[in-house]
Motif scaffolding. Structure first.
Motif, short mmCIF file in Angstrom:
data_model
loop_
_atom_site.label_atom_id
_atom_site.label_comp_id
_atom_site.label_asym_id
_atom_site.label_seq_id
_atom_site.Cartn_x
_atom_site.Cartn_y
_atom_site.Cartn_z
N PRO A 22 0.81 -1.22 0.00
CA PRO A 22 0.00 0.00 0.00
C PRO A 22 0.85 1.28 0.00
O PRO A 22 0.46 2.28 -0.59
CB PRO A 22 -0.82 -0.11 1.30
CG PRO A 22 -0.84 -1.56 1.62
CD PRO A 22 0.45 -2.13 1.09
N ALA A 23 2.00 1.23 0.64
CA ALA A 23 2.86 2.43 0.68
C ALA A 23 3.31 2.82 -0.73
O ALA A 23 3.45 4.01 -1.03
CB ALA A 23 4.07 2.18 1.57
N THR A 24 3.54 1.84 -1.58
CA THR A 24 3.95 2.13 -2.96
C THR A 24 2.82 2.80 -3.71
O THR A 24 3.04 3.79 -4.41
CB THR A 24 4.40 0.84 -3.67
OG1 THR A 24 5.46 0.25 -2.93
CG2 THR A 24 4.88 1.13 -5.08
N SER A 25 1.61 2.30 -3.57
CA SER A 25 0.45 2.93 -4.22
C SER A 25 0.25 4.35 -3.70
O SER A 25 -0.03 5.28 -4.46
CB SER A 25 -0.82 2.11 -3.98
OG SER A 25 -0.69 0.84 -4.56
N GLY A 26 0.41 4.52 -2.40
CA GLY A 26 0.28 5.85 -1.81
C GLY A 26 1.32 6.81 -2.35
O GLY A 26 1.01 7.97 -2.65
N PHE A 27 2.55 6.33 -2.49
CA PHE A 27 3.60 7.17 -3.06
C PHE A 27 3.24 7.59 -4.47
O PHE A 27 3.39 8.76 -4.84
CB PHE A 27 4.94 6.43 -3.05
CG PHE A 27 5.99 7.10 -3.88
CD1 PHE A 27 6.62 8.25 -3.42
CD2 PHE A 27 6.31 6.62 -5.14
CE1 PHE A 27 7.57 8.89 -4.20
CE2 PHE A 27 7.27 7.25 -5.92
CZ PHE A 27 7.90 8.39 -5.46
N LEU A 28 2.79 6.66 -5.29
CA LEU A 28 2.44 6.99 -6.68
C LEU A 28 1.30 8.00 -6.75
O LEU A 28 1.31 8.91 -7.58
CB LEU A 28 2.11 5.72 -7.46
CG LEU A 28 3.29 4.78 -7.68
CD1 LEU A 28 2.83 3.48 -8.32
CD2 LEU A 28 4.36 5.45 -8.52
N LEU A 29 0.32 7.86 -5.88
CA LEU A 29 -0.78 8.83 -5.85
C LEU A 29 -0.30 10.20 -5.40
O LEU A 29 -0.68 11.23 -5.97
CB LEU A 29 -1.90 8.32 -4.95
CG LEU A 29 -2.68 7.11 -5.48
CD1 LEU A 29 -3.62 6.56 -4.42
CD2 LEU A 29 -3.44 7.47 -6.74
N ASP A 30 0.56 10.23 -4.38
CA ASP A 30 1.13 11.50 -3.92
C ASP A 30 1.97 12.15 -5.01
O ASP A 30 1.92 13.37 -5.21
CB ASP A 30 2.00 11.29 -2.68
CG ASP A 30 1.18 10.98 -1.43
OD1 ASP A 30 -0.05 11.17 -1.46
OD2 ASP A 30 1.79 10.53 -0.44
N LEU A 31 2.74 11.35 -5.73
CA LEU A 31 3.57 11.88 -6.82
C LEU A 31 2.69 12.46 -7.93
O LEU A 31 2.96 13.55 -8.44
CB LEU A 31 4.48 10.79 -7.38
CG LEU A 31 5.37 11.18 -8.54
CD1 LEU A 31 6.33 12.31 -8.13
CD2 LEU A 31 6.16 9.98 -9.04
N ALA A 32 1.63 11.75 -8.29
CA ALA A 32 0.72 12.26 -9.32
C ALA A 32 0.08 13.57 -8.89
O ALA A 32 -0.03 14.51 -9.68
CB ALA A 32 -0.35 11.22 -9.64
N ALA A 33 -0.32 13.66 -7.63
CA ALA A 33 -0.91 14.90 -7.12
C ALA A 33 0.10 16.03 -7.14
O ALA A 33 -0.23 17.17 -7.51
CB ALA A 33 -1.44 14.68 -5.70
N PHE A 34 1.33 15.74 -6.78
CA PHE A 34 2.39 16.74 -6.79
C PHE A 34 2.60 17.29 -8.20
O PHE A 34 2.70 18.49 -8.42
CB PHE A 34 3.68 16.12 -6.26
CG PHE A 34 4.87 17.04 -6.23
CD1 PHE A 34 5.01 17.97 -5.22
CD2 PHE A 34 5.84 16.96 -7.21
CE1 PHE A 34 6.11 18.83 -5.18
CE2 PHE A 34 6.94 17.80 -7.19
CZ PHE A 34 7.08 18.74 -6.17
#
Length: 189
Positions: A22-34
């Motif tokens: 889940p941390a990897t998915s969260g990172f990817l979502l945070d990166l996309a938002a950034f």
């Protein structure tokens, strides 16, 4: 071979677990938002948009020069560099090469080709040094493959010895090719 195959499968399973976490998915979502919200912009800096609109061709010579200066700094006293110093120089040269590859097309010509060729030759010479260091790290470290298998350990010893000899032969080539690159006039000037 079965010991190495088991090790490879264990490492692959670890990588798959990290990618599925889940941390990897969260990172990817945070990166996309950034990226989507332009998180790198400073709200109080009104001049940044103008700077971001500067054509890359205008910025290229400065970026290339910056990377070259970093490599030259790492190459000072190249004959006396230890393994860590050579590794730092190799990384600086890799960054210079990436910059040349990305921006070199904006400043084409015979000088660009000559510089790129000299840089490639130097990096090729670093290959043997890097291979020896990586093999030593992977084969002689805490996760030595098949520590209880005499045949595997003989193979590891032979491999490390052969790579160490190649590294000894490569070091004078690195010094010589650095001299060639340092003597090549930068194509962006």
């Amino acid at each position: 071979e079965t010991v190495l195959a088991a090790r490879r499968e264990r490492i692959r399973a670890e990588v798959r677990a990290v990618l599925a976490a889940p941390a990897t998915s969260g990172f990817l979502l945070d990166l996309a938002a950034f990226v989507e919200t332009r998180g790198w912009l400073a709200p109080a800096d009104y001049g940044q948009t103008e700077r971001l609109a500067t054509p890359i061709g205008v910025l290229a010579p400065g970026l290339l020069g910056h990377r070259q200066r970093k490599a030259k700094k790492r190459a000072r006293h190249i004959r006396d560099l230890d393994a860590a110093g050579l590794h730092a120089l190799r990384k600086a040269l890799k960054k210079l090469r990436y910059t040349v590859d990305m921006l070199g097309g904006l400043l084409p010509g015979k000088r660009a080709d000559a510089y790129r060729a000299a840089l490639k030759e130097l990096q090729d010479s670093f290959g043997a040094l890097n291979d020896a260091a990586m093999a030593r790290h992977e084969l002689a470290g805490p996760e030595t493959p098949a520590p209880g298998d005499p045949a595997a350990q003989r193979a590891v010893g032979w491999t490390l010895g052969a790579l160490a000899v190649e590294a000894l032969d490569a070091r004078p080539r690195v010094i010589e090719r650095w001299g060639e690159l340092a003597g090549t006039r930068p194509f962006w000037k």
